[in-house]
Design an enzyme around this catalytic site. Sequence first.
Site, PDB file in Angstrom:
ATOM      1  N   HIS A 155     -12.363  -2.942  10.593  1.00  0.00           N
ATOM      2  CA  HIS A 155     -11.462  -2.160  10.665  1.00  0.00           C
ATOM      3  C   HIS A 155     -11.525  -0.554   9.813  1.00  0.00           C
ATOM      4  O   HIS A 155     -10.480  -0.201   9.512  1.00  0.00           O
ATOM      5  CB  HIS A 155      -9.695  -3.136   9.842  1.00  0.00           C
ATOM      6  CG  HIS A 155      -9.346  -4.533  10.784  1.00  0.00           C
ATOM      7  ND1 HIS A 155      -8.279  -3.922  11.148  1.00  0.00           N
ATOM      8  CD2 HIS A 155     -10.140  -5.171  10.758  1.00  0.00           C
ATOM      9  CE1 HIS A 155      -8.425  -5.172  11.453  1.00  0.00           C
ATOM     10  NE2 HIS A 155      -8.782  -5.747  11.507  1.00  0.00           N
ATOM     11  N   ASP A 363     -11.839   6.527   5.730  1.00  0.00           N
ATOM     12  CA  ASP A 363     -10.471   5.334   6.313  1.00  0.00           C
ATOM     13  C   ASP A 363     -11.105   5.624   7.834  1.00  0.00           C
ATOM     14  O   ASP A 363     -10.372   5.914   8.366  1.00  0.00           O
ATOM     15  CB  ASP A 363      -9.167   5.539   6.465  1.00  0.00           C
ATOM     16  CG  ASP A 363      -8.043   4.984   5.488  1.00  0.00           C
ATOM     17  OD1 ASP A 363      -8.593   3.420   6.407  1.00  0.00           O
ATOM     18  OD2 ASP A 363      -7.655   6.167   5.216  1.00  0.00           O
TER      19      ASP A 363
HETATM   20  C1  GDG Z   1      -7.280  -1.057   6.416  1.00  0.00           C
HETATM   21  C2  GDG Z   1      -8.444   0.694   7.055  1.00  0.00           C
HETATM   22  C3  GDG Z   1      -6.957   0.465   9.343  1.00  0.00           C
HETATM   23  C4  GDG Z   1       0.882   0.451   2.131  1.00  0.00           C
HETATM   24  N1  GDG Z   1       1.811   0.581   1.520  1.00  0.00           N
HETATM   25  C5  GDG Z   1       2.887  -0.563   1.449  1.00  0.00           C
HETATM   26  C6  GDG Z   1       3.028  -0.255   2.888  1.00  0.00           C
HETATM   27  N2  GDG Z   1       1.781  -0.142   2.960  1.00  0.00           N
HETATM   28  C7  GDG Z   1       1.376  -0.650   4.879  1.00  0.00           C
HETATM   29  C8  GDG Z   1       1.126   0.446   5.343  1.00  0.00           C
HETATM   30  C9  GDG Z   1       0.627  -0.032   6.555  1.00  0.00           C
HETATM   31  C10 GDG Z   1      -0.767  -1.031   5.834  1.00  0.00           C
HETATM   32  O1  GDG Z   1       0.606  -0.597   4.290  1.00  0.00           O
HETATM   33  C11 GDG Z   1      -1.877   0.404   4.959  1.00  0.00           C
HETATM   34  O2  GDG Z   1      -2.643   0.102   6.084  1.00  0.00           O
HETATM   35  P1  GDG Z   1      -3.473   1.677   6.315  1.00  0.00           P
HETATM   36  O3  GDG Z   1      -4.519   1.470   7.724  1.00  0.00           O
HETATM   37  O4  GDG Z   1      -3.187   2.736   6.212  1.00  0.00           O
HETATM   38  O5  GDG Z   1      -5.075   0.510   5.122  1.00  0.00           O
HETATM   39  P2  GDG Z   1      -5.430  -0.310   4.906  1.00  0.00           P
HETATM   40  O6  GDG Z   1      -4.792  -0.776   3.599  1.00  0.00           O
HETATM   41  O7  GDG Z   1      -7.009   0.827   4.189  1.00  0.00           O
HETATM   42  O8  GDG Z   1      -6.321  -0.958   6.233  1.00  0.00           O
HETATM   43  C12 GDG Z   1      -7.484   1.083   7.549  1.00  0.00           C
HETATM   44  C13 GDG Z   1      -5.659  -0.810   9.009  1.00  0.00           C
HETATM   45  O9  GDG Z   1      -7.214  -1.677   7.853  1.00  0.00           O
HETATM   46  C14 GDG Z   1      -6.113  -1.884  10.602  1.00  0.00           C
HETATM   47  O10 GDG Z   1      -6.850  -1.343  11.030  1.00  0.00           O
HETATM   48  O11 GDG Z   1      -6.135   1.654   9.372  1.00  0.00           O
HETATM   49  O12 GDG Z   1      -8.674   2.134   7.710  1.00  0.00           O
HETATM   50  O13 GDG Z   1      -8.648   0.282   5.600  1.00  0.00           O
HETATM   51  O14 GDG Z   1       1.027  -0.071   7.411  1.00  0.00           O
HETATM   52  O15 GDG Z   1       2.806   0.902   6.587  1.00  0.00           O
HETATM   53  N3  GDG Z   1       3.831  -1.695   2.991  1.00  0.00           N
HETATM   54  C15 GDG Z   1       5.062  -2.026   2.213  1.00  0.00           C
HETATM   55  N4  GDG Z   1       5.326  -1.474   1.705  1.00  0.00           N
HETATM   56  C16 GDG Z   1       4.588  -0.706   0.621  1.00  0.00           C
HETATM   57  O16 GDG Z   1       4.547  -0.107  -0.312  1.00  0.00           O
HETATM   58  N5  GDG Z   1       5.777  -2.683   3.276  1.00  0.00           N
END
Ligand code: GDG
Length: 472
Positions: A155, A363
């Site tokens: 990821h 990222d």
């Molecule tokens: C890893 C990789 C890759 C965040 N704050 C809240 C919340 N979130 C949710 C977001 C989003 C998820 O969490 C975060 O996903 P990201 O992709 O932005 O980042 P990582 O956690 O670092 O994820 C990344 C991912 O895996 C998938 O392959 O894209 O690059 O680092 O969905 O909305 N959700 C809620 N409350 C929050 O306060 N409900």
Amino acid sequence: VGRLVIVSNRVPPPDTTASAGGLAIGLKLALAREGGMWFGWNGKAAPEASNKPTVVTSDGISYATLDLSRREYEEYYCGYANRTLWPVFHYRVDLAAFDDGFRRIYHQVNDRFARHLGALIEPDDIVWVHDYHLIPLGERLRAHGHQGRIGFFLHIPFPVREILSALPGHDGLVRKLFAYDLIGFQTESHHRAFCDYVIRELGGSVSSAGTARVGTHQVRTGVFPIGIDPDHFARLAVSSGGRKLARRMKDSLHGRDLVVGVDRLDYSKGLPQRLQAFELLLERHAALRGRVSMLQIASPSRSDVPEYTEIRQELERACGHINGRYADFDWVPVRYVNKAYGREALAGLLRVARIGLVTPLYDGMNLVAKEYVAAQDPDDPGVLVLSKFAGAAHQLDGALIVNPHDIGEVADAIRRGFEMDTGERRARWARMMVSLRRDTIHRWRDDFLGALTGEAVALPLTARRPARLRAV
Ligand code: GDG
């Protein structure tokens, strides 16, 4: 074909809905269709590691989870996974802890997971392992006798070899990936970095179809950009919960424009630089003072890892500094929130914002960028300002793409976003929605599993859709 078995470091409880992140929801969807098993850590650290998984079945999915011992939590999870691999894979060798004890426990935990998993699965089950916590798992599963299909999806970025080779024992770790049948990456550049590593560090080769070979070992590789379900997310944004939060947010803005950021509180997300860019915007454009507000939601993450305590303190200082410099009795420039929200609330908040600021320093993909776009009002969409170092920048070409280190450029992009006319905003948004609706989370699952279970070698990566590996 047997069941689908998903293996990830953390397995959320079956009843998690509102607060789960995009990935957890995506993996659950992947299992929802035909059922199967989700195997991993239950998120608890106990004095002693559990010696038998707890299995709970809900809606046709079996959740098989294990405790970590306190020591495993500290040295495998906080240690090698999040103080060694996470920083190195995000180009922060300067923050990495290189500790032989961490490394030993990481391999031990992977072996323990593989032993328990091996006892639960059948030869024809399809095993799909996720992320950097579990790189050696496939090789351990083979050592415990499993001969069925095993795929691995990374990821996070795969760093270029000059960075990865700073990790002690890097070659041993990468060689373990050859126990899998298929390895998936988020972007072509991560895939390229892997191929380059195989060729130059391991003396191997990579065929035009993406099969990597080192000696007698081989593994198929491909690019599978993770997506979201954009129409579902759009519905969340206008659900009653979404609307309620959006209304409260709008009321509190008194007609001002909103810039929003939503991230796990992580140093890879570029939060200090983002705040500096917002400060520079206010410094350069006095007319915007009192006219715009920034909401930064930074949900707490890995709070037992020292570097995360430091970034938290740094952000508190930075927000205090900007607010101290510019706030007035009836306006605060930065609203900094250190908690997690439910998904409807989050979607509603994203919809209100004129600018979505997604500026990670590195990222793998970044799902928030995709969620911001999906949450917009099609008639009056906001503008996404997106780091060129997020995997999502390879797909969302309607965003204003920025270098997150160049705070002047980020400040200019925010201003440009405010000035952009409705026609251009709609055109950019529509372009991004085409890509989001094509590369959904469902397609990600289907493409990966299709390639994993397909009999033949994949098409060349240079085929019509270069960023995709397909089974033929
Ligand atoms: C890893 C990789 C890759 C965040 N704050 C809240 C919340 N979130 C949710 C977001 C989003 C998820 O969490 C975060 O996903 P990201 O992709 O932005 O980042 P990582 O956690 O670092 O994820 C990344 C991912 O895996 C998938 O392959 O894209 O690059 O680092 O969905 O909305 N959700 C809620 N409350 C929050 O306060 N409900």
